[in-house]
Scaffold this motif. Sequence first.
Motif, PDB file in Angstrom:
ATOM      1  N   SER A   1       1.057  -1.220   0.029  1.00 36.08           N
ATOM      2  CA  SER A   1      -0.236   0.214   0.022  1.00 36.08           C
ATOM      3  C   SER A   1       1.034   1.001  -0.331  1.00 36.08           C
TER       4      SER A   1
ATOM      5  N   ILE B   1       2.946   1.489  -3.532  1.00 40.18           N
ATOM      6  CA  ILE B   1       1.889   2.094  -4.869  1.00 40.18           C
ATOM      7  C   ILE B   1       2.241   3.302  -4.180  1.00 40.18           C
TER       8      ILE B   1
ATOM      9  N   ARG C   1      -7.100   2.426   0.343  1.00 41.41           N
ATOM     10  CA  ARG C   1      -7.062   1.433   0.634  1.00 41.41           C
ATOM     11  C   ARG C   1      -7.298   0.448   1.572  1.00 41.41           C
TER      12      ARG C   1
ATOM     13  N   SER D   1      -3.882  -4.733  -1.213  1.00 43.94           N
ATOM     14  CA  SER D   1      -3.147  -3.855  -2.336  1.00 43.94           C
ATOM     15  C   SER D   1      -1.640  -4.607  -3.067  1.00 43.94           C
TER      16      SER D   1
ATOM     17  N   MET E   1      -3.188  -5.409  -5.960  1.00 42.74           N
ATOM     18  CA  MET E   1      -3.129  -3.447  -6.843  1.00 42.74           C
ATOM     19  C   MET E   1      -1.561  -3.415  -7.371  1.00 42.74           C
ATOM     20  N   LYS E   2      -0.829  -3.972  -6.909  1.00 43.32           N
ATOM     21  CA  LYS E   2       0.842  -3.754  -6.892  1.00 43.32           C
ATOM     22  C   LYS E   2       0.877  -4.442  -8.166  1.00 43.32           C
TER      23      LYS E   2
ATOM     24  N   GLU F   1      -0.959  -4.751 -10.852  1.00 46.44           N
ATOM     25  CA  GLU F   1      -1.713  -4.838 -11.499  1.00 46.44           C
ATOM     26  C   GLU F   1      -1.818  -2.861 -10.897  1.00 46.44           C
ATOM     27  N   GLU F   2      -0.764  -2.765 -11.398  1.00 50.50           N
ATOM     28  CA  GLU F   2      -0.772  -0.697 -11.400  1.00 50.50           C
ATOM     29  C   GLU F   2      -1.286   0.252 -12.002  1.00 50.50           C
TER      30      GLU F   2
ATOM     31  N   TYR G   1      -4.366  -1.028 -12.296  1.00 59.05           N
ATOM     32  CA  TYR G   1      -5.540   0.474 -10.811  1.00 59.05           C
ATOM     33  C   TYR G   1      -5.429   1.320 -11.572  1.00 59.05           C
TER      34      TYR G   1
ATOM     35  N   PHE H   1     -13.002  -4.260 -10.528  1.00 60.80           N
ATOM     36  CA  PHE H   1     -11.308  -3.613 -10.162  1.00 60.80           C
ATOM     37  C   PHE H   1     -11.605  -4.138  -9.253  1.00 60.80           C
ATOM     38  N   THR H   2     -11.809  -3.674  -8.232  1.00 60.58           N
ATOM     39  CA  THR H   2     -11.903  -3.958  -6.546  1.00 60.58           C
ATOM     40  C   THR H   2     -12.338  -5.396  -6.796  1.00 60.58           C
TER      41      THR H   2
ATOM     42  N   MET I   1      -9.259  -7.978  -7.928  1.00 64.85           N
ATOM     43  CA  MET I   1      -7.750  -7.661  -7.225  1.00 64.85           C
ATOM     44  C   MET I   1      -8.802  -8.633  -6.263  1.00 64.85           C
TER      45      MET I   1
END
Length: 493
Positions: free
Chosen positions: A201, A204, A326, A348, A351-352, A354-355, A358, A405-406, A409
């Motif tokens: 987190s 990012i 987040r 996170s 997400m990192k 798939e930055e 994001y 997206f949420t 992830m």
Amino acid sequence: MNFVGYAWLRESLKLSVFPLRRPAKVQPVTRIKRIGETLAIPPNTAPLPDDLLGHLLFALKHEGINLAILAQTLPQIPAAALEAELQKAPNGIYIRKACFLREAFTGEDLRQHMPVRGTFVPLFDPQLYVTMPGERNSRWRVEFNGIGTLAYCATVERTPEIVALLEHDILARAQKFIQSLPSEMMDRTINWAYLHETKDSFAIEKESPSEDKARKFIQLLRQAHEGIPLSEDYLVHLQNATISNPFDMAAAFRHSQNHLAGPLQGAAGVTYIPPGPDLCRELMEQLMELGNDAPARIDPLVAAGIISFGFVFIHPFMDGNGRLSRFLIHHTLCRADALENGLLLPVSVAMKREERQYLQTLEQFSRPAREFWDVRWIDHGRFTFEFTGDSTIYRFWDATPGVRFTLEMAKRAIEVELREETVFLENYDRIVHAVNAAYDVRGSDLANLIMMCLTNNGTVSNNRRKQYQYSVPTEVFDYIEEVARSLLDEQQP
């Protein structure tokens, strides 16, 4: 101009709204159908030119609900026009929806020639949108079932992708997976999740947290399970706990304009501007109420996506908004009692990885919103900001990309991140057991070598061999590699 419905209203009235994803256009077709990213309309079905109410009713019937356009358009339609249409079709579904919304947006009552009868109709079609249990308006017999209120409402379309993700039942799968682990392995996996959720987190945001900052953030993540209701004081407390610089610690929601900037100089470098301070406070009150209510009334992951992205788009603090957005995913899931046994989904971490996706999801809102601001550079990072749009772009927003997206992830967090870490820990334990049965190696050295070997695809690098050559026999390096490669080969699909 061949536009129809919402697209016609947007262009004709020069409304301050985002471009439509699927504009309706008159085309040489015999029935209404979607062609690519256009809703094709037969010429004989389109409303008459310059028929403002006709285009609005057409949009309500064929294009769903776009509250930003409706909120800006309905006050421009004379009450007499709506009343005349209502007299012709007093129980018509779409004129009732239009009248209900106009009264809500203007506070002006419309005259009914006779009471509206018939069944209640939902404002949002539950087949097309994710909806909340509704609030019924008996005057128009319309049920407001939006996610929020008519002061702040997020829309989530039931796209094929979102429907499939919801049917996947991600949270139930997460609980089942965690409960399938032995107690010690479950604890280690969850501890890994807390640590790496914290690190990624911050990563990012292009930060590396100190040990103290990481510990504080982990404590916050664990406290999310307490389900504390969202309030300004609580969010300020969270913001203060994630910020190191005392000058950046907030005492309340911001009282000045903030912005996000990219690598370019001057006004061209300003990439996003959230709502002004007064609107920010108003919308945060709405968002907090939604965050305290929605998790128990809609799918928790849908609620989490809305609250997380809604928070970051409002940007109520001068710093720390990204990490808090987040964090709010976990807070929302905990408010819904969706995570038991201290479980945390390391979203996170996903997400990192798939930055770029994001960032693209965030930009689907931030880029069109930026178009409604006039920014002028003064000097050395100082700007003037003039909002040229309408507050409805922040009040009524499409949360579909953020929710999708949420969900993606969260699915990745359980099916990739947690499972991969569990396999890693199992492999680690098996290698430790094998090496200890054959050799006597200092525990800390062995732990480091095994972790390095597993993260290096079963190879102990020459640098590591040199680093440990005076404390670890050469044959141990080879044996660690042999066992690790054997395990990794077994796990190849």
